[in-house]
Design a protein around this motif. Structure first.
Motif, PDB file in Angstrom:
ATOM      1  N   VAL A 116     -11.645  29.061 -30.057  1.00  0.00           N
ATOM      2  CA  VAL A 116     -10.150  29.207 -30.760  1.00  0.00           C
ATOM      3  C   VAL A 116     -10.345  28.601 -32.307  1.00  0.00           C
ATOM      4  O   VAL A 116      -9.938  29.223 -33.083  1.00  0.00           O
ATOM      5  N   ALA A 117     -11.392  27.584 -32.497  1.00  0.00           N
ATOM      6  CA  ALA A 117     -11.643  27.324 -33.892  1.00  0.00           C
ATOM      7  C   ALA A 117     -12.205  28.374 -34.765  1.00  0.00           C
ATOM      8  O   ALA A 117     -11.966  28.393 -35.566  1.00  0.00           O
ATOM      9  N   ARG A 118     -13.196  28.677 -34.042  1.00  0.00           N
ATOM     10  CA  ARG A 118     -14.026  29.751 -34.936  1.00  0.00           C
ATOM     11  C   ARG A 118     -12.914  30.847 -35.281  1.00  0.00           C
ATOM     12  O   ARG A 118     -13.057  31.636 -36.391  1.00  0.00           O
ATOM     13  N   ILE A 119     -12.133  31.604 -34.382  1.00  0.00           N
ATOM     14  CA  ILE A 119     -11.176  32.723 -34.546  1.00  0.00           C
ATOM     15  C   ILE A 119     -10.230  32.292 -35.668  1.00  0.00           C
ATOM     16  O   ILE A 119     -10.013  32.962 -36.475  1.00  0.00           O
ATOM     17  N   ALA A 120      -9.833  31.014 -35.554  1.00  0.00           N
ATOM     18  CA  ALA A 120      -8.818  30.432 -36.472  1.00  0.00           C
ATOM     19  C   ALA A 120      -9.513  30.374 -37.826  1.00  0.00           C
ATOM     20  O   ALA A 120      -8.687  30.785 -38.780  1.00  0.00           O
ATOM     21  N   GLY A 148      -6.962  35.115 -45.114  1.00  0.00           N
ATOM     22  CA  GLY A 148      -5.682  34.885 -45.762  1.00  0.00           C
ATOM     23  C   GLY A 148      -4.491  34.340 -44.970  1.00  0.00           C
ATOM     24  O   GLY A 148      -3.526  33.944 -45.687  1.00  0.00           O
ATOM     25  N   TRP A 149      -4.797  34.263 -43.699  1.00  0.00           N
ATOM     26  CA  TRP A 149      -3.805  33.533 -43.066  1.00  0.00           C
ATOM     27  C   TRP A 149      -4.028  32.185 -42.726  1.00  0.00           C
ATOM     28  O   TRP A 149      -5.034  31.746 -42.183  1.00  0.00           O
ATOM     29  N   PRO A 150      -3.172  31.179 -43.167  1.00  0.00           N
ATOM     30  CA  PRO A 150      -3.597  29.751 -43.176  1.00  0.00           C
ATOM     31  C   PRO A 150      -3.577  29.262 -41.873  1.00  0.00           C
ATOM     32  O   PRO A 150      -2.923  28.076 -41.572  1.00  0.00           O
ATOM     33  N   ALA A 151      -4.452  29.622 -40.877  1.00  0.00           N
ATOM     34  CA  ALA A 151      -4.199  29.047 -39.520  1.00  0.00           C
ATOM     35  C   ALA A 151      -5.272  28.215 -39.318  1.00  0.00           C
ATOM     36  O   ALA A 151      -6.418  28.025 -40.032  1.00  0.00           O
ATOM     37  N   SER A 152      -5.276  27.238 -38.388  1.00  0.00           N
ATOM     38  CA  SER A 152      -6.300  26.315 -37.877  1.00  0.00           C
ATOM     39  C   SER A 152      -5.835  25.894 -36.438  1.00  0.00           C
ATOM     40  O   SER A 152      -5.017  26.311 -35.985  1.00  0.00           O
ATOM     41  N   ASP A 181      -6.801  24.025 -27.938  1.00  0.00           N
ATOM     42  CA  ASP A 181      -6.641  25.283 -27.584  1.00  0.00           C
ATOM     43  C   ASP A 181      -5.735  26.168 -28.162  1.00  0.00           C
ATOM     44  O   ASP A 181      -5.459  27.169 -27.465  1.00  0.00           O
ATOM     45  N   VAL A 182      -4.903  25.940 -29.136  1.00  0.00           N
ATOM     46  CA  VAL A 182      -4.029  26.626 -29.649  1.00  0.00           C
ATOM     47  C   VAL A 182      -4.365  26.709 -31.283  1.00  0.00           C
ATOM     48  O   VAL A 182      -5.033  26.039 -31.690  1.00  0.00           O
ATOM     49  N   ILE A 183      -3.564  27.726 -31.724  1.00  0.00           N
ATOM     50  CA  ILE A 183      -3.699  27.882 -33.359  1.00  0.00           C
ATOM     51  C   ILE A 183      -2.267  27.622 -33.814  1.00  0.00           C
ATOM     52  O   ILE A 183      -1.141  27.819 -33.310  1.00  0.00           O
ATOM     53  N   THR A 184      -2.293  26.997 -35.178  1.00  0.00           N
ATOM     54  CA  THR A 184      -1.104  26.651 -35.642  1.00  0.00           C
ATOM     55  C   THR A 184      -1.283  27.144 -37.015  1.00  0.00           C
ATOM     56  O   THR A 184      -2.445  27.258 -37.738  1.00  0.00           O
ATOM     57  N   ALA A 185      -0.102  27.314 -37.756  1.00  0.00           N
ATOM     58  CA  ALA A 185       0.007  27.675 -39.212  1.00  0.00           C
ATOM     59  C   ALA A 185       1.328  27.336 -39.883  1.00  0.00           C
ATOM     60  O   ALA A 185       2.344  27.387 -38.839  1.00  0.00           O
TER      61      ALA A 185
END
Length: 164
Positions: free
Chosen positions: A102-106, A113-117, A121-125
Motif C-alpha cells: 500500500v505504501a509503495r503504490i501510494a 501528481g496525486w498527493p496520496a499517502s 493498509d489504506v490510502i488517504t489524500a
C-alpha cells in the motif's frame, strides 16, 4: 501467454509489448472499471488505475457501489484508451492489505501528481475523484487474466491475450 488474432481485415496480431510499453510509460489518464451488481446488472465507474509490476491498481472507498460489488464478485474489467490502442483488461480484483505494498503504490500515485499517502493498509489524500468515495480508500489489485486490444493507429489490428 496465448494470443489470438481477432482482426477481420487481415492485419497481423498485435504484440502484447505494444500495450505493455504504453502501460509502463504511465498508462491512461483515466479508466473505467466494470463490476457486477448483486442483481446481475453491470456497474461502470471511473478509476485512476496504475500499471505496476504486471498488475493494475486502483483505489475505492469501502462503501462505494464498486467496492461492494467486488466484495460479492471480484470479477471485473478495466477499459482504457492508450495512445494508438484501446485496451480492456479482465481479471479479479483483490483488496491489498499488505502495508508495504500500500505504501509503495501510494508513493507511485504521489510521484505522478496525486498527493496520496499510506495510512496503514489504506490510502488517504486531501482530494480524489468523486467516484472514489470519501477517504480513506482501499487499494485493489487486478491481476490480468485476459486482455483485448484494438489498434486505433497503424499498424491496425485486434488481438486477445490470455495470461497464464
Amino acid at each position: 501467454m496465448d494470443q489470438t488474432n481477432l482482426d477481420i481485415y487481415g492485419s497481423a496480431p498485435l504484440p502484447w509489448s505494444r500495450a505493455l510499453d504504453e502501460l509502463q510509460a504511465g498508462g491512461p489518464a483515466g479508466c473505467l472499471l466494470a463490476t457486477t451488481r448483486p442483481d446481475g446488472r453491470p456497474h461502470v465507474a471511473g478509476v485512476g488505475a496504475k500499471w505496476i509490476d504486471d498488475r493494475l491498481y486502483f483505489v475505492s472507498g469501502e462503501l462505494t457501489r464498486k467496492s461492494r460489488n467486488l466484495t460479492d464478485n471480484p470479477n471485473c474489467a478495466i477499459s482504457m484508451c492508450l495512445p494508438g490502442l484501446d485496451l480492456v483488461v479482465e481479471g479479479e480484483a483483490e483488496r491489498v492489505a499488505d502495508e508495504v505494498t500500500v505504501a509503495r503504490i501510494a508513493e507511485r500515485y504521489a510521484a505522478d501528481g496525486w498527493p496520496a499517502s499510506a495510512s496503514g493498509d489504506v490510502i488517504t489524500a486531501p482530494c480524489s475523484a468523486p467516484s472514489a468515495g470519501p477517504p480513506p480508500w482501499n487499494l485493489y489489485e487486478v491481476i490480468p487474466v485476459t486482455a483485448y486490444g484494438v489498434a486505433t493507429a497503424e499498424p491496425y489490428g485486434a488481438t486477445r491475450w490470455r495470461f497464464s
